[in-house]
Design a protein around this motif. Structure first.
Motif, mmCIF file in Angstrom:
data_model
loop_
_atom_site.group_PDB
_atom_site.id
_atom_site.type_symbol
_atom_site.label_atom_id
_atom_site.label_comp_id
_atom_site.label_asym_id
_atom_site.label_seq_id
_atom_site.Cartn_x
_atom_site.Cartn_y
_atom_site.Cartn_z
ATOM 1 N N LYS A 234 27.189 -63.322 68.389
ATOM 2 C CA LYS A 234 27.790 -62.516 69.459
ATOM 3 C C LYS A 234 28.923 -63.253 70.165
ATOM 4 O O LYS A 234 29.871 -62.635 70.631
ATOM 5 C CB LYS A 234 26.716 -62.178 70.503
ATOM 6 N N THR B 192 30.081 -75.846 68.848
ATOM 7 C CA THR B 192 30.584 -76.885 67.946
ATOM 8 C C THR B 192 31.686 -76.356 67.021
ATOM 9 O O THR B 192 32.784 -76.930 66.948
ATOM 10 C CB THR B 192 29.432 -77.401 67.044
ATOM 11 N N ARG C 199 26.680 -75.871 76.799
ATOM 12 C CA ARG C 199 26.559 -74.420 77.016
ATOM 13 C C ARG C 199 25.375 -74.186 77.941
ATOM 14 O O ARG C 199 24.378 -74.917 77.844
ATOM 15 C CB ARG C 199 26.321 -73.744 75.660
ATOM 16 N N ALA D 233 26.034 -74.871 70.872
ATOM 17 C CA ALA D 233 26.757 -74.920 72.149
ATOM 18 C C ALA D 233 28.262 -74.677 72.008
ATOM 19 O O ALA D 233 28.982 -74.708 73.008
ATOM 20 C CB ALA D 233 26.516 -76.269 72.826
ATOM 21 N N MET E 59 37.433 -65.814 64.116
ATOM 22 C CA MET E 59 36.574 -66.789 63.425
ATOM 23 C C MET E 59 35.433 -66.107 62.679
ATOM 24 O O MET E 59 34.977 -66.599 61.652
ATOM 25 C CB MET E 59 36.055 -67.834 64.411
ATOM 26 N N LYS F 68 31.482 -84.027 63.306
ATOM 27 C CA LYS F 68 30.521 -83.281 64.139
ATOM 28 C C LYS F 68 29.207 -84.029 64.256
ATOM 29 O O LYS F 68 28.734 -84.612 63.285
ATOM 30 C CB LYS F 68 30.288 -81.915 63.471
ATOM 31 N N THR G 291 41.313 -68.728 67.137
ATOM 32 C CA THR G 291 39.950 -69.198 67.448
ATOM 33 C C THR G 291 39.187 -68.204 68.328
ATOM 34 O O THR G 291 38.175 -68.553 68.914
ATOM 35 C CB THR G 291 39.969 -70.593 68.123
HETATM 36 N N1 PPS Z 1 35.352 -68.476 68.581
HETATM 37 C C1 PPS Z 1 34.182 -68.329 69.177
HETATM 38 N N2 PPS Z 1 34.091 -67.685 70.368
HETATM 39 C C2 PPS Z 1 32.894 -67.534 70.982
HETATM 40 N N3 PPS Z 1 31.719 -67.971 70.474
HETATM 41 C C3 PPS Z 1 31.767 -68.610 69.294
HETATM 42 C C4 PPS Z 1 32.972 -68.830 68.594
HETATM 43 N N4 PPS Z 1 32.676 -69.484 67.448
HETATM 44 C C5 PPS Z 1 31.339 -69.665 67.432
HETATM 45 N N5 PPS Z 1 30.793 -69.120 68.539
HETATM 46 C C6 PPS Z 1 29.369 -69.045 68.897
HETATM 47 O O1 PPS Z 1 28.827 -70.357 69.027
HETATM 48 C C7 PPS Z 1 27.454 -70.343 68.594
HETATM 49 C C8 PPS Z 1 27.293 -71.269 67.417
HETATM 50 O O2 PPS Z 1 27.320 -72.571 67.947
HETATM 51 P P1 PPS Z 1 27.667 -73.862 67.113
HETATM 52 O O3 PPS Z 1 28.943 -73.688 66.408
HETATM 53 O O4 PPS Z 1 27.533 -75.000 68.054
HETATM 54 O O5 PPS Z 1 26.488 -73.874 66.042
HETATM 55 S S1 PPS Z 1 25.968 -75.174 65.258
HETATM 56 O O6 PPS Z 1 25.136 -75.924 66.201
HETATM 57 O O7 PPS Z 1 27.109 -75.950 64.780
HETATM 58 O O8 PPS Z 1 25.135 -74.605 64.154
HETATM 59 C C9 PPS Z 1 27.138 -68.893 68.252
HETATM 60 O O9 PPS Z 1 26.719 -68.288 69.474
HETATM 61 P P2 PPS Z 1 25.849 -66.931 69.559
HETATM 62 O O10 PPS Z 1 26.724 -65.835 69.054
HETATM 63 O O11 PPS Z 1 25.533 -66.774 71.021
HETATM 64 O O12 PPS Z 1 24.624 -67.129 68.738
HETATM 65 C C10 PPS Z 1 28.523 -68.409 67.812
HETATM 66 O O13 PPS Z 1 28.674 -67.017 67.795
#
Ligand code: PPS
Length: 309
Positions: free
Chosen positions: A272, A64, A144, A62, A246, A120, A241
């Motif tokens: 993505k 994290t 999310r 979501a 990232m 976390k 960020t």
């Molecule tokens: N900076 C930034 N901007 C936009 N999106 C981002 C960013 N960092 C992480 N992500 C997207 O967040 C998804 C990973 O979620 P989490 O970090 O919660 O994963 S986990 O639960 O800790 O494993 C995963 O989503 P999806 O790409 O849709 O799979 C990551 O790409």
């Protein structure tokens, strides 16, 4: 923490290689958790945070990692180099994570750190150690939208070779709706923290809002944490960020986890980072079925998610 710690974390995972498999889930108070987590649940429950610790809670996938990075940068006045001192899971340990030895558990990593620590969790509200609420730790929850969340989780479960086999997409969506994935029901998770947000002073954020206006949401986090950084530093944090930054940053993109655990040939951790990718996965029939069920599961709930469509 530095290069050496980063290397030792990756090496520990490599050393555990023979014990890595798609671990079964064991229910704890009705919530399916990875067996290593379930088997260590008493010690997780006994964890006592420091009141200065910052707690980041989410349903898996979501936002994290994004939030962990924002908070680390805010705590360190946007110091990009300092925030590259170690990979995300070492800088900001995963409270309940237990894996085969010698991979350090979240509790082990936390025991070596000086507060304020950024912690976390994916635990639903009712499984969070009560010490967090007794210590009145600042808690940030990120939600999310359900459709993008399940899509992201599906790709993650395909590439994360410690998670149960996701199987085909259609069946996976049903498992999500029934709350059978690791850490349980998305619906109960988002509702559980929402119900407690005022009493526990939880900052409840949305992935879609951070995506829409990162500056606004980073400033909200800053105010909530009683921090004050300049506009220039906020702009820097927005840049550092961004999804692109990232994804390229070895300290945030989970390249610290070897391919024997995160199989990047299947999907990458930074996949993505978009809103609305569900449209590339749900058929119109699946979408209708999902929405009908969503209405039932979220009936009477006033969480301001954007429209599912
Ligand atoms: N900076 C930034 N901007 C936009 N999106 C981002 C960013 N960092 C992480 N992500 C997207 O967040 C998804 C990973 O979620 P989490 O970090 O919660 O994963 S986990 O639960 O800790 O494993 C995963 O989503 P999806 O790409 O849709 O799979 C990551 O790409």
């Amino acid at each position: 923490m530095s290069e050496q710690e980063e290397v030792s974390y990756s090496e520990a995972i490599q050393k555990a290689n023979d014990s890595i498999s798609r671990f079964p889930l064991i229910p704890i108070r009705g919530i399916p958790l990875m067996n290593y987590i379930a088997n260590n649940f008493d010690s997780i429950q006994a964890f006592r945070p420091d009141p200065s610790d910052i707690f980041i809670a989410t349903y898996p996938k979501a936002g994290t990692t994004w939030t962990q990075e924002i908070v680390d940068l805010l705590l360190h006045n946007g110091d990009a180099e300092f925030c590259k001192r170690a990979p995300t899971p070492v800088r900001s340990p995963f409270l309940e994570m237990f894996s085969p030895p010698p991979i350090p558990s979240g509790l082990e990593l936390l025991s070596k750190m000086v507060p304020p620590r950024i912690i976390k969790t994916h635990l639903p509200f009712q499984l969070v150690p009560t010490g967090f609420w007794e210590s009145k730790c600042k808690t940030i929850y990120v939600a999310r939208n359900a459709k993008d969340n399940v899509v992201s989780y599906f790709h993650f479960d395909k590439m994360n070779l410690t998670q149960p086999e996701p199987g085909p997409w259609d069946g996976y969506v049903h498992k999500f709706m029934r709350g059978e994935l690791s850490w349980g029901s998305w619906y109960d998770h988002v509702k559980g923290y929402w119900a407690e947000r005022e009493k526990r002073n939880i900052l409840y954020l949305f992935f879609e809002d951070i995506k829409e206006n990162p500056q606004r949401e980073i400033e909200r986090i800053m105010r909530y944490l009683d921090l004050s950084v300049s506009d220039e530093v906020i702009s820097q944090i927005v840049e550092l960020t961004s999804f692109k930054s990232m994804k390229e940053n070895p300290m945030t993109n989970y390249s610290c986890v070897p391919a024997t655990v995160f199989d990047n040939s299947v999907s990458s951790f930074m996949r993505k980072g978009e809103v609305g990718d569900w449209k590339n996965h749900f058929t119109p029939e699946q979408s209708k079925m999902f929405e009908e069920d969503y209405e039932k599961q979220m009936k009477g709930v006033d969480i301001p998610f954007r429209s599912l469509i």
